[in-house]
Design an enzyme around this catalytic site. Structure first.
Site, PDB file in Angstrom:
ATOM      1  N   ARG A   1     -17.192   9.445  21.776  1.00 45.54           N
ATOM      2  CA  ARG A   1     -16.487  10.107  20.672  1.00 45.54           C
ATOM      3  C   ARG A   1     -16.740  11.609  20.714  1.00 45.54           C
ATOM      4  O   ARG A   1     -15.815  12.423  20.657  1.00 45.54           O
ATOM      5  CB  ARG A   1     -16.944   9.539  19.329  1.00 45.54           C
ATOM      6  CG  ARG A   1     -16.263  10.213  18.145  1.00 45.54           C
ATOM      7  CD  ARG A   1     -16.729   9.676  16.815  1.00 45.54           C
ATOM      8  NE  ARG A   1     -16.482   8.249  16.696  1.00 45.54           N
ATOM      9  CZ  ARG A   1     -17.408   7.325  16.777  1.00 45.54           C
ATOM     10  NH1 ARG A   1     -18.665   7.682  16.986  1.00 45.54           N
ATOM     11  NH2 ARG A   1     -17.122   6.065  16.656  1.00 45.54           N
TER      12      ARG A   1
ATOM     13  N   SER B   1     -19.849   4.348  22.213  1.00 41.08           N
ATOM     14  CA  SER B   1     -18.896   4.976  21.296  1.00 41.08           C
ATOM     15  C   SER B   1     -19.437   6.305  20.778  1.00 41.08           C
ATOM     16  O   SER B   1     -18.693   7.271  20.631  1.00 41.08           O
ATOM     17  CB  SER B   1     -18.567   4.032  20.141  1.00 41.08           C
ATOM     18  OG  SER B   1     -19.695   3.892  19.311  1.00 41.08           O
TER      19      SER B   1
ATOM     20  N   ASN C   1     -13.839  14.339  21.938  1.00 40.83           N
ATOM     21  CA  ASN C   1     -13.371  15.373  21.010  1.00 40.83           C
ATOM     22  C   ASN C   1     -13.579  16.762  21.572  1.00 40.83           C
ATOM     23  O   ASN C   1     -12.678  17.612  21.521  1.00 40.83           O
ATOM     24  CB  ASN C   1     -14.088  15.242  19.669  1.00 40.83           C
ATOM     25  CG  ASN C   1     -13.368  14.302  18.729  1.00 40.83           C
ATOM     26  OD1 ASN C   1     -12.368  14.658  18.151  1.00 40.83           O
ATOM     27  ND2 ASN C   1     -13.861  13.086  18.633  1.00 40.83           N
TER      28      ASN C   1
END
Lengths: 156, 293
Positions: B219, B215, B223
Site C-alpha cells: 500500500r 498489504s 501510493n
C-alpha cells in the site's frame, strides 16, 4: 525495483530506530506530559478549593459584619439610654438643689422677719416705756411699774 | 532534461535505484535495470539506505533533543511540536490498541509515523534536483524517496510481521497461535470433520496472516510509487522545451500549475500513508494480543 539485501538493512535500521525511540525518546516526553497533566489537574483543583474558600470567607465576612452592626447598634442604644438617665439624674439633682436653696432662702427670710419683729417689738416696748415714762413721770415710780411693763412687752 | 534523452529513458532513469555491490572484490554500481537485476540479492540500494538513514537520524535527533530538555513547565517551540506529534500518536494508540499496556507499541507507532512521513516528504522536493546533484557527484542514478523502493516498505512491514507473530505466541502460547491458524474459521463439533477442515483453515488463516505485511508494504509502496510517477510525467511536459513557441510555453505553464497542484495534494497523501501504516500496525498488534475464541 529489485528485492535485495537493502531489505535486511532497512529492517535492521528500523529495529534500531524503534529501540532508540522506545528507550530515549518516548519515556521522557511522556513523563513530561504526564507530569504537566498532573500539575494542571492539581492547579485546577487548588483553584476550585480556593474559590470555595473564598465563598466561605465572604459568607463569614458578611456574618461578622452583621454581628458587628448589631453590636454597634446595641452599644449606641445603651449609650443613648445611659445619656437619658444621666440627664434625668442631673435634672433631678438640679431640681433638688434648687428646692434646697429656696428652702434655705425662705428660712433665712423667716429668721430675718423674726429678727425684725423682735427688734420692732423691742423698739415698741422702748417707745411705749419712753412714752409711758414721759406721761407718768410725775405720778408713777419707774421702779414700781417696770415689772408690770416688761410683762406687757412680752405679750406683744 | 539537459541531455537529449527520450521520455521513456527519462522515466526509467528516475525509477532506478542506485544499486551497488561488491563483485569479485570490486565495488561497483549498476548503470541499468538489467545490470541491477543481475547483481542478485546481495546488492544494496545505496540511495534508499542513505536517505532513510538520514531521515531516521534526523527524526531521532530532534525528538531526542526535545526529550532531553522536556520539562513539565512551559514548553518551547521544538518541545511543543514534538509533544503535539507524540500526543497525536498516543491518542491513536489509545484508540486502537485495547489490549492493556505494552511499552513497545506507542514508540513503535511514533517511529513508523514520523520516519515514513519524512521519507515520503522527500517526494515534495523538485524531482530533478537531487538526482542532478548526485549526477554531478558521479552517481548515475539516485531515487530520493525511499518509500518508492519496496525494500524499504517491506523492510518495515516484515519487522511488524515478526512482532505480530512474536506477540501472538507470547500472549496465546505456541499452541494457541497454531490453534488459531488451524481451527478457524471453519469449526465443527465432530473431531473428524474438524480434522478435515484443518488444511482449509491453515490455508485461509495463513493467507490472512501473510497478507498483513504484504498489504502494509505494498500500500505504501504503491501510493508513493504512483505519486512519484505522476511527478515524473508532469516533469516531462516542460522537458519538451525547444524554443519559446506558444505550445512550449503552454506546456511549461501547465507543468508549473500541475506540479503545484499535485504537490499540494501530495502533502495529504504523504501524511495519510504514514498514518495508515501506523494505524494498521497498531491494529495488527492489537489483534495479536487478543484471544479470538
Amino acid at each position: 525495483m529489485n528485492i535485495n539485501a537493502t531489505l535486511l538493512a532497512q529492517t535492521i535500521m528500523f529495529v534500531l530506530f524503534v529501540w532508540f525511540c522506545m528507550k530515549f525518546v518516548w519515556p521522557p516526553i511522556m513523563g513530561a506530559l504526564t507530569t504537566r497533566q498532573k500539575q494542571i489537574a492539581d492547579g485546577l483543583a487548588a483553584a476550585e478549593r480556593g474559590k470555595h474558600e473564598l465563598e466561605l470567607a465572604a459568607k463569614r465576612a458578611t456574618q461578622e459584619l452583621h454581628a458587628a452592626k448589631e453590636k454597634a447598634s446595641e452599644i449606641i442604644a445603651q449609650a443613648e439610654k445611659r445619656a437619658a438617665e444621666i440627664i434625668d439624674e442631673a435634672k433631678a439633682n438640679a431640681r433638688a438643689e434648687g428646692e434646697r436653696i429656696i428652702a434655705g432662702a425662705k428660712a433665712e427670710i423667716e429668721q430675718e422677719v423674726n429678727r425684725a419683729k423682735e427688734s420692732l417689738r423691742q423698739q415698741v416696748v422702748e417707745l411705749s416705756i419712753a412714752g409711758a415714762e414721759k406721761i407718768l413721770r410725775r405720778e408713777i415710780d419707774a421702779k414700781a411699774h417696770a415689772e408690770m411693763l416688761t410683762a406687757i412687752a412680752k405679750e406683744l | 532534461m539537459t541531455e537529449n534523452i527520450t521520455a521513456p529513458e527519462y522515466i526509467k532513469h528516475h525509477l532506478q535505484n542506485l544499486t551497488c555491490t561488491l563483485h569479485d572484490g570490486r565495488f561497483h554500481c549498476a548503470h541499468s535495470a538489467e545490470e541491477a537485476k543481475e547483481m542478485g540479492f546481495w546488492a544494496f540500494n545505496l540511495d534508499t539506505l542513505g536517505i532513510s538513514l538520514v531521515m531516521g537520524v534526523l527524526f531521532l535527533f530532534f525528538f531526542r533533543k526535545a526529550a532531553k530538555n522536556a520539562t513539565a513547565g512551559v514548553p518551547g517551540g521544538l518541545q511543543n511540536f514534538v509533544e503535539w506529534v507524540v500526543e497525536f500518536v498516543d491518542t491513536s494508540v489509545r484508540g486502537s490498541f485495547s489490549s492493556g499496556r505494552n511499552a513497545l507499541v506507542a514508540p513503535l507507532a511514533l517511529t513508523i509515523f514520523f520516519w515514513i512521513f519524512l521519507m515520503n516528504f522527500m517526494d515534495l522536493l523538485p524531482i530533478d534536483y537531487v538526482p542532478m546533484l548526485m549526477g554531478a557527484l558521479g552517481l548515475s542514478h539516485f531515487k530520493v524517496v525511499p518509500t518508492t523502493d519496496p525494500n524499504a516498505t517491506f523492510g518495515m512491514s516484515i519487522a511488524v510481521f515478526f512482532l505480530v507473530v512474536y506477540y501472538s505466541i507470547k500472549i496465546k502460547g505456541a499452541g494457541g497461535f497454531l490453534g488459531e491458524l488451524a481451527l478457524a474459521p471453519f469449526q465443527n463439533r465432530n473431531p473428524l470433520v474438524q480434522a478435515a477442515f484443518v488444511p482449509v483453515n491453515l490455508v485461509l488463516e495463513g493467507v490472512n496472516l501473510v497478507s498483513k505485511p504484504v498489504s502494509l508494504a505494498l500500500r505504501l509502496f504503491g501510493n508513493m510509487y504512483a505519486g512519484e510517477m505522476i511527478f515524473i510525467l508532469i516533469a516531462l511536459m516542460g522537458g519538451a522545451w525547444a524554443g519559446a513557441t506558444l505550445g512550449n510555453i503552454t506546456l511549461f505553464g501547465s507543468q508549473v500549475l500541475l506540479s503545484l497542484g499535485w504537490a499540494i495534494f501530495h502533502i495529504l497523501i504523504v501524511t495519510l500513508q504514514a498514518f495508515i501504516f501506523m494505524t494498521l500496525t497498531i491494529v495488527y498488534l492489537d489483534m495479536a494480543h487478543q484471544e479470538h475464541h
